[in-house]
Write an enzyme that holds these catalytic residues in place. Structure first.
Site, PDB file in Angstrom:
ATOM      1  N   GLU A   1      -5.525  -8.367  -0.373  1.00 44.28           N
ATOM      2  CA  GLU A   1      -6.222  -8.046   0.883  1.00 44.28           C
ATOM      3  C   GLU A   1      -7.672  -7.775   0.537  1.00 44.28           C
ATOM      4  O   GLU A   1      -7.968  -6.822  -0.208  1.00 44.28           O
ATOM      5  CB  GLU A   1      -5.621  -6.818   1.573  1.00 44.28           C
TER       6      GLU A   1
ATOM      7  N   GLU B   1       0.825  -1.228   0.000  1.00 39.15           N
ATOM      8  CA  GLU B   1       0.000   0.000   0.000  1.00 39.15           C
ATOM      9  C   GLU B   1       0.855   1.273   0.000  1.00 39.15           C
ATOM     10  O   GLU B   1       0.661   2.167   0.835  1.00 39.15           O
ATOM     11  CB  GLU B   1      -0.973  -0.005   1.186  1.00 39.15           C
TER      12      GLU B   1
HETATM   13  O1  AHR Z   1      -5.113  -5.905   6.951  1.00 39.89           O
HETATM   14  C1  AHR Z   1      -5.015  -4.777   7.758  1.00 39.89           C
HETATM   15  C2  AHR Z   1      -4.297  -3.625   7.067  1.00 39.89           C
HETATM   16  O2  AHR Z   1      -5.096  -3.149   6.022  1.00 39.89           O
HETATM   17  C3  AHR Z   1      -2.990  -3.967   6.396  1.00 39.89           C
HETATM   18  O3  AHR Z   1      -1.916  -3.894   7.265  1.00 39.89           O
HETATM   19  C4  AHR Z   1      -2.873  -2.893   5.350  1.00 39.89           C
HETATM   20  O4  AHR Z   1      -2.147  -3.320   4.232  1.00 39.89           O
HETATM   21  C5  AHR Z   1      -4.307  -2.525   5.047  1.00 39.89           C
HETATM   22  O5  AHR Z   1      -4.505  -1.161   5.086  1.00 39.89           O
END
Ligand code: AHR
Length: 509
Positions: free
Chosen positions: A291, A172
């Site tokens: 994610e 990210e």
């Molecule tokens: O999964 C929780 C968080 O969400 C992770 O650390 C990040 O990559 C995202 O913002």
């Protein structure tokens, strides 16, 4: 309320890559400490791994587990997490304001993946670090022997290389919250150089470059375009992240989250192919949705957690039955895009926004969202059929016209089995399903109908009631009436369903 589905074995969208059912363990909250790893727990093995958690993970058959972050990775010094455990430093993790004891490091993670039968997917720190640290980490992990860092690994007790194939180039990096946040130009050029170094080490490594943190980011989709313009020829996958929420308690909008996921995936595919055209490239970039989940329940509670302790109770969303319905539709969306989405990681696996919950020192149990993931992982590994389908629909401000029915069909040519995943988004009305299976010959039979349903949309599984939301398996043919290969069945309001059929079609001829 009605829907009509026509399925034909000759019209396929592609074959699902099993890595679509992967997951994620971040050094965050109690994911590791009190979740995966808890020496002293009555059910911990000699490595300190909770065997009750391992059993629940094994049942999910996750092919890859991403590690060690997440936001955590962007201020992580990998050298702290290797070597004799009692010599490892205790560090501050700035991403989550947590004390990091480094007791569960790379070697421990690799041992755990072997025990649960999964593969590691590692991320390198491109926040506070760069090419040298990434190159060294890959050498430490993957070079057999005879170099300083591979011999260091061997001196740490791992004679064989870890042979980690998939590497995320940071996490990210478009997010202002990220330690070491970068502009698209800065990140694209760094990712290209790190990728180049890793491929010089081993051209068979598979590299994931960071896309946007979600489709609402102000820099989406320009971020993807700029990053790919610089790194296109060196990377294999572009990442997508997205978490879905129901802050307004608006069931129909929440249930339409997968329509947003569809649009996000399709938008990113267009950007990838636009850069491909600009570059006159023969190469196709695939997607790693590394994610995804529902995440919003724990936001208020997190603000009250103490800082700088080991294993705080962060991101411990307690999932409701309606969250499980949404996760079912998100899985349908991922499978429906199997031609481009090759990897997807449910974020996360244990305790932090997870399908598996534990009490430190106590039991482990399955959250509601465990069930749609379990069945998709078990029966979703096949060919996704390109359905012709119509359904009653509703209008929703955020997502436009949304069908009440969300069907997905998977054909398994090796044994002729056919699986229909179907969510009824209507909270009130039964859905009549008209299913035309004439493309499957004459000998089609219903094997079973599995349903996830509850009369309370907000029902949860907890320590006292771990099976409050639990799938029911209905067997027999009463589920569908049949007229030749035109099947008619009914599904309950607000329900997730899996219909399994047997057919005698063993191939697609
Ligand atoms: O999964 C929780 C968080 O969400 C992770 O650390 C990040 O990559 C995202 O913002």
């Amino acid at each position: 309320m009605e829907c009509s589905i026509i399925a034909n074995k000759n019209f396929s969208k592609g074959t699902v890559d099993p890595r679509l059912f992967s997951s994620f363990v971040e050094q965050l909250g109690r994911a590791v400490y009190g979740g995966v790893y808890e020496p002293g727990h009555p059910l911990a093995d000699s490595d300190g791994f909770r065997t009750d958690v391992m059993d629940l993970v094994k049942a999910l058959s996750v092919p890859l587990v991403r590690f060690p972050g997440g936001n955590y990775v962007s201020n992580h010094t990998w050298e702290d997490s290797v070597g004799p455990v009692d010599e490892r430093p205790v560090r501050l993790d700035l991403a989550w304001s947590t004390l990091d004891p480094n007791l569960f490091g790379i070697k421990e993670f690799i041992s755990w993946t072997k025990k649960v039968g999964t593969e590691p997917m590692m991320a390198v720190n491109l926040g506070t670090r760069g090419i040298e640290a990434a190159r060294n980490l890959v050498e430490y992990c993957n070079f057999p022997k005879g170099s300083t860092l591979s011999d260091l690994r061997r001196s740490h007790g791992s004679q064989d290389p870890y042979d980690i194939k998939m590497w995320c180039l940071g996490n990210e990096m478009d997010g202002p919250w990220q330690v070491g946040h970068k502009s698209a130009g800065e990140y694209g050029s760094l990712a290209a150089e790190v990728g180049k170094a890793l491929k010089l080490f081993d051209p068979t490594l598979e590299l994931v470059v960071c896309g946007s943190s979600n489709a609402e980011m102000p820099t989406f989709p320009q971020w993807e375009e700029t990053v790919l313009e610089q790194s296109y020829e060196v990377v294999d996958y572009l990442s997508l992240h997205c978490y879905y929420r129901n802050d307004e308690n608006d069931f129909l909008t929440f249930l339409a989250s997968s329509v947003g996921m569809d649009a996000f995936i399709e938008g990113v595919v267009h950007v990838c192919d636009c850069v491909k055209a600009k570059k006159r490239s023969k190469k196709t970039i695939y997607l790693s949705f590394d994610e995804w989940n529902v995440w919003f329940h724990s936001k208020g509670k997190d603000r009250q957690q103490p800082k700088w302790i080991i294993g705080p109770q962060l991101l411990e969303d307690i999932y409701t039955f309606e969250d499980a319905l949404v996760v079912g539709t998100l899985l349908n969306s991922l499978m429906r895009h199997c031609d481009r989405v090759k990897v997807a990681c449910l974020a996360q696996l244990v305790n932090t926004i997870a399908p598996i919950m534990t009490e430190t020192g106590g039991p482990a149990w399955r959250q509601t969202i465990y069930w749609p993931f379990y069945y998709a992982s078990k029966y979703g590994r096949g060919e996704i059929l390109d359905l012709r389908f119509s359904s009653n629909s509703y209008e929703c401000k955020q997502y436009g016209t949304v069908p009440y029915a969300d069907p997905l069909m998977v054909y398994h040519p090796e044994n002729g089995e056919l699986d229909l995943f179907l969510v009824n988004r209507s909270p009130l009305e039964t859905l009549t399903v008209n299913l035309d299976l004439s493309g499957f010959g004459e000998h089609v039979e219903v094997l079973e109908h599995i349903v996830l349903n509850h009369d309370n949309l907000k029902a949860v599984n907890d320590k006292e009631h771990p099976d409050e939301v639990y799938p029911q398996v209905l067997e027999g043919e009463s589920l569908f009436s049949t007229d030749g290969n035109l099947w008619k069945g009914k599904v309950l309001p607000a329900s997730w369903n899996l219909f399994r059929f047997t057919t005698t079609c063993l191939n697609r001829e």
